[in-house]
Write an enzyme that holds these catalytic residues in place. Structure first.
Site, PDB file in Angstrom:
ATOM      1  N   GLU A  95     -25.453 -22.169 -40.705  1.00  0.00           N
ATOM      2  CA  GLU A  95     -25.606 -22.956 -39.479  1.00  0.00           C
ATOM      3  C   GLU A  95     -25.738 -24.451 -39.749  1.00  0.00           C
ATOM      4  OE1 GLU A  95     -28.875 -21.388 -37.226  1.00  0.00           O
ATOM      5  OE2 GLU A  95     -27.907 -19.448 -36.878  1.00  0.00           O
ATOM      6  N   ASP A 336     -38.574 -15.591 -23.389  1.00  0.00           N
ATOM      7  CA  ASP A 336     -38.030 -16.263 -24.576  1.00  0.00           C
ATOM      8  C   ASP A 336     -37.141 -17.436 -24.181  1.00  0.00           C
ATOM      9  OD1 ASP A 336     -37.482 -16.832 -27.247  1.00  0.00           O
ATOM     10  OD2 ASP A 336     -35.856 -15.373 -27.384  1.00  0.00           O
ATOM     11  N   LYS A 365     -32.620 -22.885 -22.936  1.00  0.00           N
ATOM     12  CA  LYS A 365     -32.197 -21.517 -22.681  1.00  0.00           C
ATOM     13  C   LYS A 365     -32.241 -21.138 -21.201  1.00  0.00           C
ATOM     14  CE  LYS A 365     -33.309 -18.899 -26.910  1.00  0.00           C
ATOM     15  NZ  LYS A 365     -34.148 -17.770 -27.381  1.00  0.00           N
ATOM     16  N   CYS A 644     -31.908  -6.391 -36.287  1.00  0.00           N
ATOM     17  CA  CYS A 644     -31.089  -6.642 -37.480  1.00  0.00           C
ATOM     18  C   CYS A 644     -29.813  -5.804 -37.505  1.00  0.00           C
ATOM     19  CB  CYS A 644     -31.896  -6.361 -38.746  1.00  0.00           C
ATOM     20  SG  CYS A 644     -33.130  -7.620 -39.128  1.00  0.00           S
TER      21      CYS A 644
END
Length: 718
Positions: A95, A336, A365, A644
């Site tokens: 990134e 979140d 967000k 994950c």
């Protein structure tokens, strides 16, 4: 620009032939003196970055990701070709935006490894590996990524994923100092790029999903000594921290938190994991604060307060860290909705009679684009830049007007934006010529519902939301195709004065890359499918593209050497979307080594194909277990494995797809990994403390059932 190998000669010219001057004159002439290496200071970043050099993460202190270079422009961008590539020796997420100083490029890859490259040729100069214990990967919410370095006074600074901040010699890569910035017994990580200001190095941390208390810290750039720290959440006793003299929480924050709830034991969250901006005009640091821990406020703080400074933009004095102002984008964050996304400083005609006014802009967000007065934090404007159903707008103070159902309880509420946000970490940009902000926006819905089984745990996510709710235990191909169809991505050219889009480019999928804009009237953005694209900054017309044969989510950069302009981007598959939303990928990605890919006009280089063998997408064992067992496995998978290995057990290909894994087909091998921790060195630690042997087998049954459901329907298509 002075190249890193250049020399300067002080005191006049030297005689080059012995007979040109008396011998004694030649003997007293001064010898060549090597240029100071990476002699970067605050003034140089303020005046030189964003032109021939890229000296800080966002291009300049204002973090506009705008370059004054015009060597590549709308007339010639169609002739852009590969100048060089360099492997980054990782198949995990990349990134980083490269930093370019005196002809040297400094860049990071996964696991916080730092590379120094010749920016003209890509030649490797040195590599520094901080030797991270791979078991720390379980603490990384969104892959073991790193967004880059900072350079100051001959040193390169990197935040290491295990919580260290390290200074390296810019010329050799040797470590100068290392300091631990977190309690390493807790699930902290560092993925963000440091910033350097007036002899200080600024760094935050991540880990709010897992249960930590956030803060921003300034360290002495020469020694690594801590200078000041600003906590974003009160301590559990609501008493002043001994190491902090600031009284912000006593005056403002304590009253927004109750005395009970998970925040008292888990820290409350509020990590500063990305945006940190130095406002040179007001000599202050403006930074974004992340989500609560746990997400669900019902569990985090039953009193129902706003919970400052979660999901806020905060300004502190650059010298002391003393509180100056704040603006909370999402009071009492429940979803979140971090405010850690790009913060850009600019002068807009918003003052009296259209006079310039210095503002801070953010598209966090939650889906609203905010414009604040940079000096005071005063709310100037805020408007939705994407479709949403959690709020109907903002009131006159900028507070969201919430839809009551969005405060989810025991009934699911499918919401836009979801936790991956309307805009995530991928940096936006602002072009002062067009007066447009360019937002890498997206639509990724999520059904939120309270988790009736919530108990805080030391390993894994602590959200207080149940993401297995509403999902059938077995999801055939038509379910994954439907979920994929709900995902959208777009590049929005947003007019921050009129608070409306000027133009929009629709993308085929969500999770596209960061943005660069230039005085050449260009906007560059990578896409999920690997296309790196140049658009006309004024109109959005597509002018050029090339597939980089890997993920292209990073923020691009640009620089010039010997009068020739280069555009560069780091590539690699990974990050939160690739881990959690494998169902969203039209084609599973190859396990490609990340790269730096650099372009110039007339470049004729090539990007190598992936050399890894394709995955054998077949189930390695028969299905087993009854419906009840598989249902238990679905719940346990969503609580422990999904972040994950992907929702519905569908991996994008970045990490092993358990449906096709030989380990899944062998009960003893499965136990060895899940419960015994046999792959801890790869980041897969033991979950024996949180998953019982029966639950472990139920998860295996669920994964195998998912694999058979996929291969038995629609010719195995997903």
């Amino acid at each position: 620009m002075t190249h890193w190998r250049s020399f300067i000669i002080a005191g006049g010219a030297l005689a080059v032939l012995a007979g040109c001057a008396p011998k004694e004159k030649a003997e007293v002439a001064e010898k060549p003196v090597e240029t100071a290496f990476a002699a970067v200071d605050t003034d140089r970043i303020r005046t030189a970055s964003g032109g021939a050099e890229w000296l800080t993460y966002g291009g300049t202190y204002d973090e506009q990701r705008y370059s004054t270079l015009t060597g590549i422009n709308t007339e010639n961008v169609g002739r852009l070709g590969v100048a060089w590539t360099q492997d980054l020796a990782t198949n995990r997420g990349v990134e980083a935006t490269p930093i370019v100083v005196d002809g040297v490029m400094y860049v990071t890859s996964a696991w916080s490894v730092v590379y120094a490259l010749d920016a003209k040729t890509g030649e490797s100069l040195w590599t520094y590996d901080p030797d991270v214990d791979r078991a720390v990967g379980v603490k990384a919410c969104c892959d073991v990524v790193n967004r880059g370095v900072a350079v100051l006074d001959g040193k390169v600074y990197v935040g290491v994923i295990d919580g260290r901040l390290e200074a390296l010699d810019a010329k050799t890569g040797a470590r100068v100092w290392s300091t631990v910035t977190v309690d390493q017994a807790k699930p902290y990580t560092i993925t963000g790029a440091p910033r350097v200001v007036n002899g200080k190095v600024l760094i935050g941390n991540g880990g709010a999903e897992l249960g930590v208390r956030g803060y921003l810290t300034a360290y002495d750039a020469q020694t690594g000594r801590k200078l000041w720290r600003f906590y974003t959440v009160p301590n559990p006793s609501k008493q002043p921290d001994l190491e902090v003299s600031d009284s912000a929480f006593e005056a403002i924050g304590n009253v927004t938190w109750g005395d009970e709830g998970a925040w008292v034991t888990d820290g409350g969250g509020g990590t500063v994991w990305d945006s940190i901006v130095y406002d040179t005009v007001n000599d202050q640091i403006i930074f974004g604060v992340g989500n609560g821990s746990p997400w669900n406020r019902t569990f985090r703080d039953p009193s129902g307060g706003d919970n400052l400074f979660l999901s806020s933009i905060v300004a502190v004095d650059a010298s002391t860290g003393t509180y100056k102002w704040h603006f909370q984008t999402t009071p009492g964050d429940n979803w979140d909705y971090t405010a850690t996304q790009s913060i850009i400083l600019a002068d807009l005609p918003l003052g009296e009679n259209g006079a310039p006014r210095r503002v801070a802009m953010q598209a966090p967000k939650n889906g609203f684009f905010y414009v604040l007065d940079a000096a005071t934090g005063e709310f100037l404007s805020g408007d939705a830049f994407v479709p949403m159903n959690w709020a109907t707008g903002l009131d006159e103070n900028g507070r969201p007007i919430e839809v009551p159902e969005a405060r989810y309880g025991k009934e699911p509420y499918e919401q836009l934006p979801g936790p991956l946000g309307a805009h995530n970490w991928q940096p936006m940009a602002y072009n002062p010529d067009t007066q447009l902000a360019y937002i890498p926006a997206q639509e990724i819905p999520q059904a939120y519902v309270e988790d009736p089984r919530f108990v805080s745990k030391a390993v894994g996510w602590n959200t207080g939301a149940d993401f297995s709710a509403g999902i059938p235990p077995i999801a055939p191909p038509d379910v994954t195709r439907f979920l994929r169809s709900t995902l959208k991505g777009r590049l929005i050219a947003w007019d921050p004065v009129k608070a409306e889009p000027r133009w929009t480019v629709e993308h085929e999928n969500a999770w596209n890359g960061g943005v660069l804009t230039t005085a050449g009237n260009l906007v560059f953005q990578g896409k999920l499918n690997g296309d790196f694209v140049a658009y006309n900054a004024a109109t959005g017309e597509k002018l050029w593209s090339q597939n980089v044969k890997s993920g292209a989510a990073s923020g691009p950069g640009t620089y010039s050497i010997d009068g020739e302009q280069y555009v560069t981007i780091t590539t690699g598959w990974g990050s939160a979307f690739a881990l959690t939303a494998g169902y969203a990928y039209d084609e599973k990605v190859p396990s490609t080594v990340g790269k730096v890919v650099t372009f110039k006009i007339g470049g004729t280089g090539m990007i190598a194909d992936a050399e890894f063998a394709p995955i054998d997408r077949t189930v390695k064992a028969d299905a087993f277990g009854d419906e009840a067992m598989i249902a238990r496995g679905a719940v346990a998978f969503s609580r422990n494995c999904m972040v994950c290995h992907g929702a519905l057990a569908a991996s994008s290909g970045v990490l092993p797809d358990l449906r096709w894994s030989a380990i899944t087909g062998n009960a003893e091998a499965w136990k060895g990994v899940v419960l015994d921790g046999n792959l801890a060195a790869n980041g897969m630690v033991s979950f024996a403390e949180f998953v019982s042997p029966d639950e472990s087998e139920a998860i295996r049954a669920y994964v195998l059932a998912q694999g058979h459901a996929m291969t038995d329907g629609a010719d195995g298509e997903e």
